[in-house]
Design an enzyme around this catalytic site. Structure first.
Site, short mmCIF file in Angstrom:
data_model
loop_
_atom_site.label_atom_id
_atom_site.label_comp_id
_atom_site.label_asym_id
_atom_site.label_seq_id
_atom_site.Cartn_x
_atom_site.Cartn_y
_atom_site.Cartn_z
N HIS A 67 14.55 19.86 -24.99
CA HIS A 67 12.89 21.31 -26.38
C HIS A 67 11.72 20.08 -26.35
O HIS A 67 10.81 20.97 -26.68
CB HIS A 67 13.68 22.03 -27.17
CG HIS A 67 14.19 20.59 -28.03
ND1 HIS A 67 13.99 19.51 -28.01
CD2 HIS A 67 13.26 20.64 -29.32
CE1 HIS A 67 14.49 18.57 -28.79
NE2 HIS A 67 14.67 19.07 -30.17
N ALA A 78 7.35 23.76 -33.58
CA ALA A 78 7.00 22.22 -34.39
C ALA A 78 6.17 22.18 -33.23
O ALA A 78 5.31 22.87 -32.80
CB ALA A 78 8.09 21.33 -34.62
N GLU A 79 5.71 20.11 -32.58
CA GLU A 79 5.00 19.79 -32.32
C GLU A 79 4.94 19.56 -30.76
O GLU A 79 4.66 19.19 -29.93
CB GLU A 79 4.30 19.03 -33.23
CG GLU A 79 4.60 17.73 -32.60
CD GLU A 79 6.32 18.07 -32.48
OE1 GLU A 79 7.27 18.37 -33.42
OE2 GLU A 79 7.22 16.12 -33.37
N GLN A 80 6.44 20.72 -30.33
CA GLN A 80 6.53 20.07 -29.94
C GLN A 80 5.96 20.80 -28.03
O GLN A 80 6.36 20.56 -26.51
CB GLN A 80 8.37 21.32 -29.63
CG GLN A 80 9.30 20.45 -30.21
CD GLN A 80 10.17 21.60 -30.40
OE1 GLN A 80 10.61 22.26 -29.60
NE2 GLN A 80 11.03 20.76 -31.09
N TRP A 104 10.40 14.74 -30.03
CA TRP A 104 10.25 13.56 -29.54
C TRP A 104 10.96 12.27 -29.74
O TRP A 104 11.36 11.62 -28.29
CB TRP A 104 8.80 13.33 -30.76
CG TRP A 104 8.27 11.68 -30.21
CD1 TRP A 104 8.02 10.43 -31.03
CD2 TRP A 104 7.47 11.62 -28.94
NE1 TRP A 104 7.50 9.66 -30.31
CE2 TRP A 104 7.29 10.06 -28.86
CE3 TRP A 104 6.58 12.35 -28.37
CZ2 TRP A 104 5.91 9.69 -27.54
CZ3 TRP A 104 6.53 12.30 -26.85
CH2 TRP A 104 6.23 10.88 -27.27
N ASN A 105 12.58 12.33 -30.22
CA ASN A 105 13.21 11.48 -29.79
C ASN A 105 13.94 11.53 -28.46
O ASN A 105 14.17 10.70 -28.33
CB ASN A 105 14.09 11.91 -31.45
CG ASN A 105 13.51 11.41 -32.43
OD1 ASN A 105 13.93 10.16 -33.43
ND2 ASN A 105 13.63 12.14 -33.29
N SER A 106 13.90 12.79 -29.11
CA SER A 106 14.69 13.08 -26.82
C SER A 106 14.17 12.74 -26.17
O SER A 106 14.42 12.04 -25.29
CB SER A 106 15.07 14.57 -26.95
OG SER A 106 15.91 15.65 -27.80
N ASP A 124 8.62 9.17 -44.43
CA ASP A 124 8.26 9.85 -43.08
C ASP A 124 6.61 10.90 -43.56
O ASP A 124 7.13 11.07 -44.80
CB ASP A 124 9.20 10.35 -42.18
CG ASP A 124 10.12 11.69 -42.45
OD1 ASP A 124 9.38 12.45 -43.92
OD2 ASP A 124 11.32 11.01 -43.04
N GLU A 181 14.52 9.18 -25.82
CA GLU A 181 15.59 8.51 -25.15
C GLU A 181 14.84 8.74 -24.26
O GLU A 181 16.04 7.46 -23.14
CB GLU A 181 16.63 9.55 -25.69
CG GLU A 181 16.73 9.05 -26.88
CD GLU A 181 17.48 10.12 -27.85
OE1 GLU A 181 18.38 11.15 -27.40
OE2 GLU A 181 18.06 9.68 -29.12
N HIS A 234 14.72 13.07 -37.71
CA HIS A 234 13.88 12.26 -38.50
C HIS A 234 14.88 10.64 -39.22
O HIS A 234 14.07 10.05 -39.15
CB HIS A 234 13.52 13.21 -40.34
CG HIS A 234 12.63 14.24 -39.60
ND1 HIS A 234 12.71 15.44 -40.97
CD2 HIS A 234 12.06 14.54 -38.85
CE1 HIS A 234 11.98 16.35 -40.30
NE2 HIS A 234 11.19 16.05 -38.67
N1 UDP Z 1 21.43 14.95 -30.68
C1 UDP Z 1 22.18 14.59 -30.10
N2 UDP Z 1 23.07 15.41 -29.63
C2 UDP Z 1 22.95 16.56 -29.38
C3 UDP Z 1 21.81 16.59 -29.35
C4 UDP Z 1 20.57 16.29 -30.59
O1 UDP Z 1 22.61 13.54 -30.35
O2 UDP Z 1 24.01 17.28 -28.90
C5 UDP Z 1 20.51 13.76 -30.98
C6 UDP Z 1 19.60 13.72 -30.17
O3 UDP Z 1 19.89 12.20 -29.05
C7 UDP Z 1 17.61 13.21 -31.00
C8 UDP Z 1 17.86 14.07 -32.51
O4 UDP Z 1 19.27 14.56 -31.61
O5 UDP Z 1 18.00 11.64 -31.71
C9 UDP Z 1 16.82 15.34 -31.75
O6 UDP Z 1 16.20 14.52 -32.35
P1 UDP Z 1 14.69 15.77 -30.97
O7 UDP Z 1 13.52 14.86 -31.88
O8 UDP Z 1 14.37 15.54 -29.93
O9 UDP Z 1 14.74 16.74 -31.50
P2 UDP Z 1 14.92 17.61 -33.58
O10 UDP Z 1 15.83 18.35 -33.72
O11 UDP Z 1 14.28 17.15 -34.23
O12 UDP Z 1 13.87 19.16 -32.95
#
Ligand code: UDP
Length: 481
Positions: A364, A387-389, A367-369, A115, A372, A18
């Site tokens: 997993h 979650a919404e994965q 959404w950020n991953s 958010d 990216e 977030h």
């Molecule tokens: N992340 C990272 N290194 C790790 C694991 C995660 O930098 O070893 C960062 C990843 O780049 C992303 C965030 O943590 O920006 C994870 O967000 P995401 O929405 O993918 O998953 P969440 O952790 O919210 O389930």
């Protein structure tokens, strides 16, 4: 006192997933639209990377970052309390300190951007006559479900939850039962009530920002802004402003990147389950065997196994994992020493995904991953955990066509090594992987265009900025009158 520069306050809920997009939004408001920005952060366990991120945002981008006093909800929860409910509780606990911080400002900011978990702070925005925005750090399809949820009728609910029929969202792709968002499947439960409340409150915003871009979700975005479809419930303009992700920092050097330097182009799969994902001991063993048997190169961010909780590190991303080798099959590290690298707990993900040796991402599907992966042109294998994965996985694999999916069947307790092995090969050296790679590279170029000056996402945020400027002018006029 009159002010010329619009000042926005952003409120981020706990968790890197977030905080990161909120910081990126803050940076763009400052650097592209001339705002000053204060980010209020509700934190639990402030991990090293989180504090590094905050430090960087302050020094390099002139963002004011305020860590609100830590909230303690330990007396209100037990082991069964869902992540969504915990986030809602934490954000509620943080409201008094947010209110004090805003009221202590000589001039309140012109806008409050929260958010999805922070919509209860809209009452504070109203009190201080600020514009109210919500920033959905997930995709438009999830936003569509969220604003539609309070309008789901009893028959529709029964058909989906009990008869396992797809859930229809006006103007959007339906959601298959197996991909459904968990709270939807448990109506009449506290989590569902919180979720419905969020859906209702999101619709009261002056605008809804979402971390996606037009070319990625054209149908859903059209439905959200169409008064005959979801616009009826969303009731506020929807602005796709993404993909906002932390960019790879130039010049970062570490053991993983040096190792990647020595590998052939697009030959390595990066394996990571976000900030919170955890696997059982048995599943960790199967994953290790699957990677080894695939005979492909890998970088694996390994967490200590946790039984019956696939999201065990959501609020406690720690940096240590001393005896991780004990959780891997005997001899695994030796046998894979030339082809693989195991990184305990946390790795510099954006820098890794940006490396030319990376050819795939087993994720997993947070959404950020996912974003990216798109901005770095890397195809994925999605293994949804919480979650919404599952919705994200369906979208990436079936709607967008840039990912393979690993599915845990109800009859199984683990995804087996043979399946993991086959998927990794398919993605890195198979024909299907090649097609996904071409597709995701195209998405990458569309994403770059969307964010550049004059692109769709750039213009969306410029429209939000314009509304804030109008609001500021009217405030200044009133103050001068
Ligand atoms: N992340 C990272 N290194 C790790 C694991 C995660 O930098 O070893 C960062 C990843 O780049 C992303 C965030 O943590 O920006 C994870 O967000 P995401 O929405 O993918 O998953 P969440 O952790 O919210 O389930």
């Amino acid at each position: 006192m009159q002010t010329r520069k619009p000042h926005a306050a952003l409120l981020a809920s706990p968790g890197m997933g977030h905080l990161t997009p909120v910081v990126e939004l803050g940076k763009r408001l400052v650097s592209h639209h001339g705002f000053s920005v204060t980010i209020f952060v509700v934190a639990t366990d402030t991990s090293l990377s989180q504090s590094q991120l905050l430090k960087l945002s302050q020094t390099s981008y002139h963002l004011e970052v305020v860590l609100l006093p830590p909230v303690d909800i330990s007396g209100q929860i037990d082991q069964t309390t869902s992540i969504l409910t915990q986030l809602a509780m934490m954000m509620r606990e943080a409201l008094p300190s947010l209110r004090s911080a805003i009221s202590a400002m000589t001039v309140p900011p012109v806008a409050l951007i929260v958010d999805m978990f922070g919509t209860e702070a809209f009452a504070i925005a109203e009190e201080f006559m600020m514009q109210k925005y919500v920033f959905i750090t997930s995709n438009a399809w999830f936003l569509a479900l969220t604003v539609h949820a309070p309008a789901i009728g009893k028959k529709e609910e029964d058909d989906h939850v009990n008869n396992q029929k797809p859930l229809v969202i006006p103007g959007c792709k339906p959601i298959c039962f197996v991909d459904s968002f968990e709270p939807i499947l448990k109506p009449n439960n506290q989590v569902y009530e919180q979720y419905l409340r969020m859906g209702t409150e999101i619709s009261t915003a002056d605008g809804i920002l979402v971390n996606t871009f037009q070319e990625l979700e054209p149908q859903t975005l059209a439905a959200l802004n169409d008064k005959k479809k979801l616009g009826l419930v969303a009731n506020a303009p929807v602005y796709p402003i993404g993909p906002l992700v932390r960019p790879a920092e130039p010049g970062v050097r570490n053991e993983v990147l040096s190792w990647l330097d020595m590998q052939p182009k697009e030959s390595v799969i990066y394996v990571s389950f976000g900030s919170g994902g955890t696997l059982s001991a048995k599943q960790t063993t199967e994953l290790a065997w699957g990677l080894e048997k695939s005979l492909q190169r890998f970088v694996w961010v390994l967490r200590l196994p946790v039984e019956n909780d696939s999201a065990a590190t959501v609020f406690k991303t720690s940096n240590g994992c001393a005896d991780y080798a004990n959780y891997l099959p005997d001899g695994f590290l030796n046998r894979t020493s030339k082809t693989g690298l195991v990184v305990p707990m946390w790795a510099p993900q954006t820098e890794i995904l940006n490396h030319p040796s990376i050819g795939g991402f087993l994720s997993h599907g947070g959404w950020n991953s996912s974003l990216e992966s798109i901005v770095n042109g890397v195809p994925m294998i999605v293994w949804p955990l919480y979650a919404e994965q599952k919705m994200n996985a369906a979208m990436l694999a079936e709607h967008i066509g840039m990912a393979l999916r690993l599915k845990l069947l109800p009859s199984e307790d683990v995804i087996e090594r043979s399946e993991i092995e086959a998927m990794v090969r398919k993605l890195l050296v198979g024909k299907e992987g090649e097609a996904f790679r071409a597709r995701v590279k195209m998405l990458k170029s569309w994403a770059e265009k969307a964010l550049s000056n004059g692109g769709g996402s750039y213009n969306s945020l410029a429209n939000v900025a314009k509304d804030c400027e109008i609001s500021l002018q009217s405030r200044n006029t009133k103050a001068g009158a």
